[in-house]
Design a protein around this motif. Structure first.
Motif, PDB file in Angstrom:
ATOM      1  N   ALA A 147       0.823  -1.215   0.000  1.00 46.87           N
ATOM      2  CA  ALA A 147       0.000   0.000   0.000  1.00 46.87           C
ATOM      3  C   ALA A 147       0.852   1.258   0.000  1.00 46.87           C
ATOM      4  CB  ALA A 147      -0.944  -0.005   1.192  1.00 46.87           C
ATOM      5  N   ILE A 148       2.132   1.135  -0.371  1.00 46.48           N
ATOM      6  CA  ILE A 148       2.937   2.354  -0.420  1.00 46.48           C
ATOM      7  C   ILE A 148       2.671   3.068  -1.748  1.00 46.48           C
ATOM      8  CG2 ILE A 148       4.691   1.536   1.164  1.00 46.48           C
ATOM      9  CD1 ILE A 148       6.421   0.829  -1.153  1.00 46.48           C
ATOM     10  N   LEU A 149       2.919   4.375  -1.761  1.00 51.09           N
ATOM     11  CA  LEU A 149       2.550   5.166  -2.927  1.00 51.09           C
ATOM     12  C   LEU A 149       3.585   5.001  -4.040  1.00 51.09           C
ATOM     13  CD1 LEU A 149       1.470   8.406  -1.058  1.00 51.09           C
ATOM     14  CD2 LEU A 149       0.108   6.445  -1.755  1.00 51.09           C
ATOM     15  N   PRO A 150       3.169   4.476  -5.182  1.00 57.70           N
ATOM     16  CA  PRO A 150       4.139   4.192  -6.239  1.00 57.70           C
ATOM     17  C   PRO A 150       4.762   5.449  -6.843  1.00 57.70           C
ATOM     18  CG  PRO A 150       1.897   3.679  -6.972  1.00 57.70           C
ATOM     19  CD  PRO A 150       1.811   4.029  -5.522  1.00 57.70           C
ATOM     20  N   TRP A 151       4.087   6.617  -6.692  1.00 55.17           N
ATOM     21  CA  TRP A 151       4.629   7.826  -7.324  1.00 55.17           C
ATOM     22  C   TRP A 151       5.476   8.643  -6.357  1.00 55.17           C
ATOM     23  CZ3 TRP A 151      -0.586   6.696  -6.992  1.00 55.17           C
ATOM     24  CH2 TRP A 151      -1.260   7.299  -5.935  1.00 55.17           C
ATOM     25  N   ARG A 152       5.750   8.074  -5.172  1.00 54.06           N
ATOM     26  CA  ARG A 152       6.615   8.814  -4.260  1.00 54.06           C
ATOM     27  C   ARG A 152       7.861   8.005  -3.986  1.00 54.06           C
ATOM     28  NH1 ARG A 152       3.602  12.104   0.442  1.00 54.06           N
ATOM     29  NH2 ARG A 152       1.955  13.013  -0.824  1.00 54.06           N
ATOM     30  N   TYR A 203      12.196   4.822  -6.307  1.00 50.20           N
ATOM     31  CA  TYR A 203      10.745   4.666  -6.383  1.00 50.20           C
ATOM     32  C   TYR A 203      10.403   3.202  -6.096  1.00 50.20           C
ATOM     33  CZ  TYR A 203      10.245   9.331  -8.244  1.00 50.20           C
ATOM     34  OH  TYR A 203      10.252  10.692  -8.383  1.00 50.20           O
ATOM     35  N   HIS A 233       8.873   0.858  -7.564  1.00 51.84           N
ATOM     36  CA  HIS A 233       9.081  -0.184  -8.573  1.00 51.84           C
ATOM     37  C   HIS A 233      10.547  -0.552  -8.734  1.00 51.84           C
ATOM     38  CE1 HIS A 233       9.991   3.176 -11.412  1.00 51.84           C
ATOM     39  NE2 HIS A 233      10.784   2.275 -11.929  1.00 51.84           N
ATOM     40  N   GLN A 252       7.125   3.518   7.232  1.00 52.08           N
ATOM     41  CA  GLN A 252       6.006   4.445   7.043  1.00 52.08           C
ATOM     42  C   GLN A 252       5.041   4.377   8.229  1.00 52.08           C
ATOM     43  OE1 GLN A 252       3.256   3.330   3.889  1.00 52.08           O
ATOM     44  NE2 GLN A 252       3.602   5.319   2.926  1.00 52.08           N
ATOM     45  N   ASN A 302      -6.671   0.189  -1.163  1.00 45.07           N
ATOM     46  CA  ASN A 302      -5.611   0.016  -0.172  1.00 45.07           C
ATOM     47  C   ASN A 302      -4.828   1.288   0.053  1.00 45.07           C
ATOM     48  OD1 ASN A 302      -5.399  -2.607   0.933  1.00 45.07           O
ATOM     49  ND2 ASN A 302      -5.107  -3.311  -1.160  1.00 45.07           N
ATOM     50  N   LEU A 303      -4.544   1.985  -1.064  1.00 48.59           N
ATOM     51  CA  LEU A 303      -3.776   3.222  -0.950  1.00 48.59           C
ATOM     52  C   LEU A 303      -4.563   4.247  -0.142  1.00 48.59           C
ATOM     53  CD1 LEU A 303      -2.187   3.768  -4.470  1.00 48.59           C
ATOM     54  CD2 LEU A 303      -1.198   2.746  -2.437  1.00 48.59           C
ATOM     55  N   ASN A 348      -4.646   3.136   3.530  1.00 46.08           N
ATOM     56  CA  ASN A 348      -3.339   3.335   4.137  1.00 46.08           C
ATOM     57  C   ASN A 348      -3.121   4.806   4.447  1.00 46.08           C
ATOM     58  OD1 ASN A 348      -0.792   2.523   5.040  1.00 46.08           O
ATOM     59  ND2 ASN A 348       0.149   3.030   3.080  1.00 46.08           N
ATOM     60  N   LEU A 376      -2.565   6.609   8.039  1.00 46.77           N
ATOM     61  CA  LEU A 376      -1.361   7.398   8.307  1.00 46.77           C
ATOM     62  C   LEU A 376      -1.695   8.831   8.682  1.00 46.77           C
ATOM     63  CD1 LEU A 376       0.988   6.113   5.477  1.00 46.77           C
ATOM     64  CD2 LEU A 376       1.119   5.605   7.910  1.00 46.77           C
ATOM     65  N   TRP A 432       7.876   8.258 -11.971  1.00 46.63           N
ATOM     66  CA  TRP A 432       7.877   7.181 -10.995  1.00 46.63           C
ATOM     67  C   TRP A 432       7.506   5.846 -11.592  1.00 46.63           C
ATOM     68  CZ3 TRP A 432       3.146   4.902 -10.675  1.00 46.63           C
ATOM     69  CH2 TRP A 432       2.062   5.646 -11.158  1.00 46.63           C
TER      70      TRP A 432
END
Ligand SMILES: Nc1ncnc2c1ncn2[C@@H]1O[C@H](COP(=O)(O)OP(=O)(O)OP(=O)(O)O)[C@@H](O)[C@H]1O
Ligand SMILES: [Mg+2]
Lengths: 272, 309
Positions: free
Chosen positions: A89-94, A134, A136, A150, B199-200, B203, B207, B298
């Protein structure tokens, strides 16, 4: 005051409207977690473990019964809760650093301060040098560490972890387990740690509860008489560990067998 | 730069004890040489392949133009079909002597201005409404039939209506371009906002993100790749809107040039107008691709990047 449970579920029940009618995922679940306690939850797949965590986190309201955090009924997300999801669930664009800094930023910290705190946690989970990467560009294990940092950067009082390490290979998993214990020690956070892996549950926790096949409710609770600090690799070889393992497994085995008979899933890793 | 101290500590330590301290820059081992040779060979192969692709493209264009020119000279009627040299002369004429409606640059600037305004306004409106409706079940339920009906209207016809409403000036063309762009962008933004990973969002909420923060830091970035994909097509639509609007009624612009050319059975003029419009569209496409690459840094590189269109 000190031994009042931080988290308590009182006959909590959760029903979902599924494709084939009403499905009860959690039924009449009563459970207390003390401050600073490390509680591991094992149970057959699909029995309702993730659902239990979503009740505690306030993401899903209970259909019946009560969910209390610090004595107050849960409405919305309680303060001081941290939740590591089963899925990524981490943000792929950060970048790694900005992912970890997200929590403090959202909670109102200044950018510089949030990044400073994030930098510390990135280093603590062993990702120093990867701040600018990133998601990925990271391995699965590294992404889990980002998620851990996080969550921990917010210094949660209650930490909910849903099979955080199940996707990792055995070596990385052992490493992450040790790291988790190291990072957790001294935080005083209560942990609910859901896992399929009974060995993992016993080597990490103060107490292990076994859940029944769906709908989930607590079948049995086992105190783990292993001393801390622990080294997860070594503790597994002790006689005390094997004794308690056998005891818990006896209880869990029946549920897994019932779960298989119902055709709900593949059961639980049995590695010993 | 070996970041993970645990895994690579020993490797870094050995690497800092060079075996040949006198030649730090030259390749050291046979393996390095092999690597360098392999990289050079791969680069050369890539260059050769690109050269072949371009040569074939060029050949195709030459064959096409020459056969057109030859057949228009000997067999078919150039009055209807024109021919490359005539189009070329028309373009030269326009750029050196000006057009029937004045300087060619005025026409280009006019059309470009209409397209850009229509594009920007339509895109902003599409993104804002798309995300709003995508995130609000209630609003989207209420608006769904209206949006569907509006989308079913043949929008080019609106150009005539806008000329009546807004007159022959810029605003009627901007309105046409805006409407075309809006729907292209709206549906993508809507879909993008809908498909945000739950999920994002969960989450982020755990947070500590507020509703607005979820919108700005989760929903908008998630929808960005959808929105950017639509913007490519949308600028084309904006140009179409501007040109069709001018065609319907205007006193300047590329659409007017094309309409005038049609009125005087000047096929070369129509082609010349088309070519200028195409060049503008290609330039815009190139700019948008640059923007996209910046905003989506990204993302993992697309497999087989050469094959991308
Ligand atoms: N949002 C939902 N809507 C409908 N049904 C759901 C929903 N979430 C969970 N369920 C159902 O509730 C049951 C329990 O799901 P849950 O995810 O809690 O299981 P679990 O114990 O975490 O399983 P696993 O160990 O495989 O992760 C499942 O049968 C699932 O189909
Ligand atoms: Mg689960």
């Amino acid at each position: 005051m000190t031994d009042d449970p931080v988290i308590s579920l009182r006959s909590a029940t959760k029903r979902f409207r599924g494709a084939t009618g009403i499905h009860t995922a959690v039924h009449d679940l009563t459970l207390d977690v003390r401050p600073g306690e490390f509680l591991a939850v094992v149970g057959p797949t699909g029995c309702g473990k993730s659902t239990t965590l979503s009740l505690v986190s306030g993401l899903e309201p209970a259909s019946a019964g009560e969910v209390l955090v610090r004595g107050a009924p849960v409405r919305g997300i309680p303060a001081g809760v941290g939740y590591m999801f089963q899925q990524d669930a981490i943000l792929p664009w950060r970048s790694v650093l900005d992912n970890v800094a997200a929590g403090p930023r959202w909670r109102g910290a200044a950018k510089a301060e949030a990044r400073e705190r994030a930098r510390g946690w990135v280093r603590r989970v062993g990702l120093g040098g990867f701040e600018g990467y990133y998601p990925h560009q990271l391995s699965g294990g590294m992404r889990k560490r980002v998620a851990l940092a996080q969550t921990l950067v917010n210094e949660p009082e209650m930490l909910l972890m849903d099979e955080p390490f199940s996707a990792l290979d055995v070596q990385t998993r052992g490493l992450m387990q040790d790291e988790l214990l190291r990072l957790w020690a001294g935080t005083g956070a209560a942990v609910i740690f859901v896992t399929h892996d009974l060995e993992e549950a016993i080597s990490l926790a103060d107490r292990v509860i076994v859940m029944t096949t769906a709908p989930a409710t607590v079948k049995a609770s086992f105190d783990i008489p292993l001393s801390r600090p622990r080294n997860v690799e070594e503790v597994r070889l002790t006689a005390a560990f094997l004794d308690i393992y056998r005891e818990v497994w006896d209880s869990l085995r029946e549920e897994v067998a019932r779960s298989r008979a119902q055709g709900t899933g593949q059961g639980v890793d049995h590695a010993a | 730069m070996q970041p993970d101290a645990r895994d690579t500590g020993t490797a870094t330590a050995t690497a800092t004890q060079p075996t040949q301290p006198t030649q730090p820059t030259s390749p050291r081992t046979p393996a390095d040489l092999d690597n360098a040779a392999a990289i050079a060979a791969a680069a050369a192969a890539r260059r050769r392949r690109r050269a072949v692709v371009w040569a074939v493209r060029l050949a195709a264009v030459v064959v096409w133009l020459v056969s057109w020119e030859v057949s228009a000279t000997y067999w078919i009627d150039p009055f209807n079909y024109s021919k490359p040299t005539a189009i070329w002369h028309r373009l030269i004429d326009w750029f050196t002597k000006g057009t029937s409606a004045g300087s060619i640059w005025t026409q280009i600037a006019t059309t470009l201005q209409e397209a850009v305004f229509g594009f920007v306004l339509g895109a902003i409106l599409g993104v804002v409404l798309g995300i709003l409706l995508g995130r609000s079940r209630f609003l989207s339920d209420v608006c769904a039939p209206f949006i569907k009906a509006a989308n079913a209207v043949p929008r080019i016809v609106l150009a005539s209506l806008f000329v009546i409403w807004f007159g022959l000036g810029l605003s009627s063309k901007i309105a046409t371009a805006l409407v075309l762009v809006f729907f292209a962008v709206f549906f993508n933004a809507f879909q993008g906002a809908r498909e945000v990973d739950r999920n994002l969002v969960n989450n982020a909420r755990i947070l500590g993100a507020s509703r607005t923060q979820v919108l700005t830091s989760i929903v908008v970035p998630s929808a960005t790749s959808w929105i950017l994909a639509s913007l490519h097509a949308a600028f084309g639509f904006a140009l179409i809107g501007a040109v069709v609007g001018e065609y319907t009624g205007a006193d300047k612009g590329l659409g007017l040039l094309i309409a005038t050319a049609q009125g005087s059975f000047d096929a070369a003029g129509i082609y010349a107008g088309m070519i200028i419009t195409t060049v503008i569209a290609l330039l815009a496409e190139w700019l948008l691709t640059g923007l996209e690459n910046r905003l989506l840094r990204w993302r993992p590189p697309v497999a087989g990047g050469d094959a991308q269109l």
